[in-house]
Scaffold this motif. Structure first.
Motif, mmCIF file in Angstrom:
data_model
loop_
_atom_site.group_PDB
_atom_site.id
_atom_site.type_symbol
_atom_site.label_atom_id
_atom_site.label_comp_id
_atom_site.label_asym_id
_atom_site.label_seq_id
_atom_site.Cartn_x
_atom_site.Cartn_y
_atom_site.Cartn_z
ATOM 1 N N THR A 267 -23.813 -0.905 48.650
ATOM 2 C CA THR A 267 -23.819 0.540 48.376
ATOM 3 C C THR A 267 -23.308 1.305 49.594
ATOM 4 O OG1 THR A 267 -25.735 0.203 46.944
ATOM 5 C CG2 THR A 267 -25.317 2.456 47.653
ATOM 6 N N ALA A 268 -23.803 0.928 50.772
ATOM 7 C CA ALA A 268 -23.416 1.642 51.992
ATOM 8 C C ALA A 268 -21.932 1.440 52.297
ATOM 9 C CB ALA A 268 -24.266 1.154 53.172
ATOM 10 N N ARG A 270 -19.460 0.826 50.154
ATOM 11 C CA ARG A 270 -18.634 1.597 49.214
ATOM 12 C C ARG A 270 -18.667 3.085 49.572
ATOM 13 N NH1 ARG A 270 -21.097 0.424 44.969
ATOM 14 N NH2 ARG A 270 -20.228 -1.659 44.902
ATOM 15 N N TYR A 271 -19.875 3.572 49.875
ATOM 16 C CA TYR A 271 -20.031 4.990 50.203
ATOM 17 C C TYR A 271 -19.231 5.333 51.465
ATOM 18 C CZ TYR A 271 -22.290 9.530 50.760
ATOM 19 O OH TYR A 271 -22.528 10.870 50.869
ATOM 20 N N GLU A 274 -15.646 5.864 50.876
ATOM 21 C CA GLU A 274 -15.281 7.017 50.049
ATOM 22 C C GLU A 274 -15.614 8.361 50.693
ATOM 23 O OE1 GLU A 274 -17.367 6.181 46.434
ATOM 24 O OE2 GLU A 274 -15.965 4.596 45.845
ATOM 25 N N ARG A 275 -16.635 8.402 51.521
ATOM 26 C CA ARG A 275 -17.117 9.667 52.070
ATOM 27 C C ARG A 275 -16.228 10.131 53.231
ATOM 28 N NH1 ARG A 275 -19.740 14.365 51.243
ATOM 29 N NH2 ARG A 275 -20.859 15.041 53.119
ATOM 30 N N GLN A 288 -20.336 3.702 62.312
ATOM 31 C CA GLN A 288 -20.629 3.225 60.950
ATOM 32 C C GLN A 288 -20.202 1.765 60.804
ATOM 33 O OE1 GLN A 288 -22.588 5.248 59.429
ATOM 34 N NE2 GLN A 288 -22.169 6.755 61.030
ATOM 35 N N LEU A 345 -25.652 6.854 54.150
ATOM 36 C CA LEU A 345 -25.464 7.766 53.020
ATOM 37 C C LEU A 345 -25.894 9.199 53.336
ATOM 38 C CD1 LEU A 345 -25.120 5.014 51.511
ATOM 39 C CD2 LEU A 345 -26.100 6.165 49.532
ATOM 40 N N MET A 348 -27.590 12.001 50.812
ATOM 41 C CA MET A 348 -27.546 11.334 49.498
ATOM 42 C C MET A 348 -28.435 10.091 49.478
ATOM 43 S SD MET A 348 -25.980 13.144 47.451
ATOM 44 C CE MET A 348 -25.960 12.072 46.031
ATOM 45 N N GLY A 349 -28.662 9.524 50.676
ATOM 46 C CA GLY A 349 -29.458 8.305 50.761
ATOM 47 C C GLY A 349 -30.904 8.479 50.357
ATOM 48 N N GLU A 353 -30.156 8.848 43.162
ATOM 49 C CA GLU A 353 -28.784 8.560 42.687
ATOM 50 C C GLU A 353 -28.343 7.189 43.174
ATOM 51 O OE1 GLU A 353 -26.854 10.646 40.692
ATOM 52 O OE2 GLU A 353 -28.808 11.639 40.613
ATOM 53 N N TYR A 354 -28.948 6.745 44.267
ATOM 54 C CA TYR A 354 -28.624 5.440 44.857
ATOM 55 C C TYR A 354 -29.911 4.628 44.970
ATOM 56 C CZ TYR A 354 -24.172 7.618 45.956
ATOM 57 O OH TYR A 354 -22.964 8.248 45.857
#
Ligand code: TGC
Ligand code: FAD
Length: 391
Positions: A267-268, A270-271, A274-275, A288, A345, A348-349, A353-354
């Protein structure tokens, strides 16, 4: 929430798996994507165990993966068992808890310590999920030190009379049968099969948990419960009997925790790609990348540890101390990865949603149950020094 999970395999460990291992893993992974991921966040937010998944868990062989087929189990090896736990915990630790308890803490003692009549009566129903089980070892005043338990039974001639209470018991609120550890009049620990409906047996639910919210936890209370004599497990007694079950469950957790960690990492990653911040994906920044690179390194090490332990288990050579090391290391690895992934995240983390925050909170239970982080360190310490530091 769409489940986009892609499993990391940095050291090509798939090469070490048999076709059967891969088939079992794919089937479990597909089932988790279809049946667990779409409902689990809601179940956790509502603090409800999603009973609708019980039948499916039985169908994919998650109840008693290594129990022989003649008793309804899947007859698989220990690596397949581990992979099933990994994939289920990738979805949620609470769902894996339900499968662990049913397989290693209820079916295992009936299979190993029960007589043939007990095996035939309980195991096939437990394998399908028609009956659900729980395991009562921990008491309000005896957690890490189960040998001090006060739950007891007296021989009344035709039956045993059971009194006492167990606390923090997974699946307790809805279990049909509980494997309960209690002392006889000589103070020797035995396993008893206590069925729902027996007079004086109640199972109140424990509420207000911030962790493992999609798993039902409760008490087992015994007030002068008459237990038929045929419900005593005859094959093994003493503290070693419940501890033997824990070896099997802790082994499953060593694999399961990898699943939770893989989900957080995936998840991290992919995020981060994209972020966009400051005109670039945050994955482009060294801080990161450090987080993500350390995550995949730790996951890879944990995968190797679990795989080798699986080989030793298959050969009946895995020791309690080796299992403790893997449980302790892999859960600690997962909880640290969850915390780091949550930060990747940003705000959002913390949302539903995640999956990361749910994994992170779940892992606070996983690092405590089946022996705390400290207790497993002391087991390793005792193994290498020959000196117990428990007492
Ligand atoms: P100790 O004196 O070391 O041992 C007592 C007797 O047991 C034997 N033994 C074992 N036998 C089989 N398998 C093992 N793994 C064994 N470990 C020890 C030992 O040889 C001895 O036998 P004998 O014949 O000489 O009497 O016992 P101790 O009282 O010093 O305690 C040792 C300690 C602290 C390691 C142990 O009590 C322990 O592991 N404590 C942690 C308790 C724990 O893990 N509880 C878990 C409850 S179940 C749960 O959490 C389920 S969560 C499930 C989910 O939702 O997934
Ligand atoms: P304690 O034993 O009171 O420990 C408190 C702290 O003291 C810990 O940090 C511990 O590491 C430390 N400590 C204890 N002894 C020592 C020592 N000798 N040296 C150094 N430090 C020490 N139990 C079951 O029987 N069946 C279940 O199905 C089950 N499911 C569970 C589900 C959940 C969600 C949770 C949270 C727990 C569950 N448990 C279950 C109970 C679990 O196994 C216990 O919580 C665990 O063994 C620790 O016991 P305790 O909580 O009483 O902590």
């Amino acid at each position: 929430m769409q489940d986009l999970f892609q499993s990391p395999d940095y050291y090509q460990l798939d090469d070490l798996l048999t076709e059967e291992h891969k088939v079992v893993r794919t089937a479990t992974r597909d089932w988790v994507k279809k049946e667990v991921s779409p409902i689990i966040e809601d179940a956790a937010q509502k603090a409800e165990f999603p009973k609708s998944i019980i039948k499916g868990l039985g169908e994919i062989g998650a109840f008693g993966p290594y129990i022989p087929v003649e008793y309804g189990g899947a007859g698989l090896d220990q690596i397949s068992y581990g992979l099933i736990m990994q994939e289920i915990e990738r979805g949620d630790s609470g769902v894996r808890s339900t499968a662990s308890v049913q397989s290693s803490l209820v079916m295992y003692p009936i299979w190993k310590y029960g007589n043939e009549a007990q095996r035939k009566k309980y195991l096939p129903k437990l394998a399908t999920g028609e009956w659900m089980g729980s395991f009562g070892l921990t008491e309000p005043d005896h957690g890490s030190n189960p040998g001090g338990m006060t739950t007891n039974f007296k021989d009344k001639g035709d039956y045993y009379l059971l009194n006492g209470a167990k606390l923090w018991i997974s699946n307790a609120p809805f279990c049909d049968v509980a494997v309960v550890w209690a002392k006889n009049e000589e103070g020797r620990i035995h396993g008893l099969l206590v069925e729902r409906g027996m007079e004086g047996f109640t199972t109140p639910e424990t509420h207000n948990k911030w962790s493992l919210r999609a798993s039902a936890t409760g008490e087992l209370i015994f007030q002068d419960v008459k237990i038929p004599k045929e419900n005593l497990l005859p094959g093994k007694n003493g503290l070693g009997a419940p501890l033997g079950c824990l070896d099997s469950a802790r082994y499953g957790i060593a694999w399961g925790a990898i699943g939770a960690a893989m989900d957080c990492y995936d998840t991290a990653l992919r995020y981060a790609k994209e972020r966009i911040q400051f005109g670039k994906p945050i994955a482009a920044y060294q801080l990161q990348q450090k987080k993500l690179a350390e995550m995949i390194t730790e996951i890879t090490k944990a995968q190797l540890l679990a795989y080798r332990l699986g080989q030793l288990k298959n050969e009946n050579r895995a020791t309690t101390a080796q299992i403790s090391m893997a449980k302790r290391n892999n859960v600690d690895m997962a909880i640290k990865i969850a915390r780091e992934a949550r930060q990747v995240l940003g705000a959002m983390g913390i949302t539903g949603e995640y999956s990361i925050m749910r994994h992170m909170m779940n892992l606070e239970s996983v690092i405590t149950y089946e022996g705390t982080h400290d207790i497993h360190l002391l087991i390793t310490g005792m193994d290498i020094t020959g000196i117990s530091a428990f007492k």
